[in-house]
Design an enzyme around this catalytic site. Structure first.
Site, short mmCIF file in Angstrom:
data_model
loop_
_atom_site.label_atom_id
_atom_site.label_comp_id
_atom_site.label_asym_id
_atom_site.label_seq_id
_atom_site.Cartn_x
_atom_site.Cartn_y
_atom_site.Cartn_z
N SER A 234 0.86 -1.19 0.00
CA SER A 234 0.00 0.00 0.00
C SER A 234 0.89 1.23 0.00
O SER A 234 1.96 1.20 0.61
CB SER A 234 -0.83 0.08 1.28
N GLU B 186 -0.39 18.70 -6.45
CA GLU B 186 -1.70 18.77 -7.08
C GLU B 186 -2.67 17.73 -6.52
O GLU B 186 -3.68 17.42 -7.12
CB GLU B 186 -1.55 18.57 -8.59
N SER B 187 -2.36 17.10 -5.39
CA SER B 187 -3.20 16.14 -4.65
C SER B 187 -2.46 14.82 -4.39
O SER B 187 -1.43 14.85 -3.74
CB SER B 187 -4.55 15.90 -5.30
N HIS C 275 -3.21 0.10 -3.75
CA HIS C 275 -3.09 -1.13 -2.95
C HIS C 275 -3.00 -2.29 -3.92
O HIS C 275 -3.73 -2.32 -4.92
CB HIS C 275 -4.26 -1.32 -1.98
N CYS D 116 -5.54 17.98 -9.05
CA CYS D 116 -6.32 19.22 -9.06
C CYS D 116 -5.72 20.18 -10.08
O CYS D 116 -4.52 20.13 -10.33
CB CYS D 116 -6.29 19.89 -7.70
#
Ligand code: SPD
Length: 428
Positions: free
Chosen positions: A55, A62-63, A68, A83
């Site tokens: 994970s 930008e985010s 996983h 974003c």
């Protein structure tokens, strides 16, 4: 723009189970996928589960990108969320498809934060800042972002403000300048720390002064690498020096440092300096024989463009280009962090110059992994760089130049080797 962000929910099927279980390959793939899409990577954290599965998340300006994996089902679930307009998450998707060798996939794009469903409020940041400043221990930096220089087992991290002052992929490497919170501005090449404003003097003083002060009459100097300018700044403090030729392969390093690290690059326009933007390895192969009093190899680590700076052929060419009393100083890596290269370089120089002509110099740089770093100092003639130093000559130099790290005691002590280093180098 109709929405704040784009979110792609991805399913990769029929992937390589081995790859889906390799945490470092997955982390590298996800970070590369973010960068390929034009994102600015802030940090990443990945975890391997026993016996199967990984994970992880890559935080980007930008985010984020998250994953996983279920290697036993050859399946990975991936979220690509960006974003703004500057990053295209589909570029990351295409890249990851190849990394995981996915036979099949499905992807669903959602627009997040639809503008017509949102009401914008403009709130007053300055009043929040002044309230924060009134608190007893105001936090100087609010963002918790870290730059990490690492190999597969060890790392050194520096907190930075989140401010990336310069970032460019040159033809040779990724050149970045960041604003750290406690070491000033920092130059990094391919995510490895090269220098910071606060401790660069340790490296640049020790790569220059011990050899020059021991030699006492260095006139002609060749510097390979050194694009930040710190090494030539120190060498130019010696009045005997008539000319420095500096050969730097990557013009972007010079541009970045001239713009953002003025205290380090301050002498890059000095009249005694001839600056050549070309391959140092080629340059040395064609250099005048027996010409230089001092050759300094101020390269980066032995990956990417600096790899060829760690070969026999290169150092044999350096030897030929040194005059009879000439000295070579080479960036020698860390005995702890990169002991294999550290030993190999010492042995390579010993084979060329002679075992008794090569000295290992150790010094302390807090922002390099493990903090202990080295130069190999090899003398072609009979100059002794560690003993019989001319104290008056050194005192005079130190009176004229206020240095941060180097002094006579440090010079002598730098050649004293801890037992574990002796064992590594000489098996004693
Ligand atoms: N990992 C750090 C290796 C240092 C390489 N050179 C730094 C350049 C400073 N002029």
């Amino acid at each position: 723009m109709s929405a704040l962000g784009r979110h792609i929910l991805v399913e990769f099927f029929g992937c390589s189970p081995e790859i889906l279980n390799e945490v470092s390959t997955i982390e590298k793939g996800m970070v590369d996928a973010a960068e390929k899409a034009g994102a600015t990577v802030i940090n990443s954290t990945f975890h391997h589960f026993s016996p199967y599965g990984v994970s992880g998340v890559v935080v980007i300006q930008e985010s984020h990108l998250a994953i996983h994996t279920w290697p036993e089902y050859q399946y990975a679930a991936v979220d690509l969320f960006t974003c703004g307009e500057s990053v295209n998450p589909w570029v990351s998707f295409d890249f990851l498809k190849e990394v995981f060798r996915a036979k099949n996939y499905s992807a669903l794009e959602m627009r997040r934060g639809s503008i017509d469903q949102l009401d914008r409020v403009d709130f007053d940041l300055s009043s929040m800042r002044s309230q924060a400043a009134e608190r007893k221990n105001p936090e100087k930096y609010t963002r918790n972002v870290w730059f990490t220089d690492k190999d597969e087992n060890q790392a050194l991290s520096l907190r930075y403000t989140g401010e990336v002052l310069f970032r460019k992929q040159s033809p040779y490497q990724k050149v970045s300048i960041l604003e750290t919170t406690s070491y000033g501005k920092m130059l990094a090449l391919d995510n490895m720390v090269m220098c910071t404003e606060k401790d660069e003097s340790h490296y640049h003083e020790m790569i220059s002064h011990p050899a020059i002060l021991a030699h006492k009459n260095v006139k002609n100097v060749l510097v390979i690498g050194g694009g930040d300018g710190g090494t030539i700044r120190e060498i130019l403090k010696h009045s005997s020096v008539e000319k420095i030729t500096m050969v730097e392969i990557d013009e972007e390093v010079i541009n970045a440092c001239k713009e953002h690290l003025p205290t380090i690059s301050s002498q890059l326009n000095h009249p005694k300096l001839e600056l050549k933007i070309e391959d140092g390895i080629q340059y040395v192969a064609n250099a005048n024989q027996e010409f230089y009093d001092l050759i300094v190899i101020d390269g980066s680590d032995p990956v990417g463009p600096a790899e060829g700076l760690f070969t026999n052929e290169f150092y044999q060419n350096c030897y030929n280009a040194l005059n009879q009393d000439g000295i070579l100083v080479a960036q020698g890596e860390s005995p702890m962090f990169n002991s294999k290269v550290f030993v190999e370089l010492n042995h390579c120089l010993s084979a060329i110059f002679g075992v008794n002509k090569v000295n290992t110099l150790l010094f302390y740089v807090p922002t390099y992994p493990t903090g202990m770093w080295s130069f190999q100092v090899a003398c072609k003639g009979n100059v002794n760089v560690s003993r019989n130093l001319d104290q008056d000559h050194i005192d005079e130099f130190l009176k004229e130049n206020e240095l941060n790290y180097y002094n006579l005691h440090v010079h002598k002590a730098a050649f004293a080797l801890p037992n574990f280093v002796k064992k590594l180098l000489f098996h004693v």
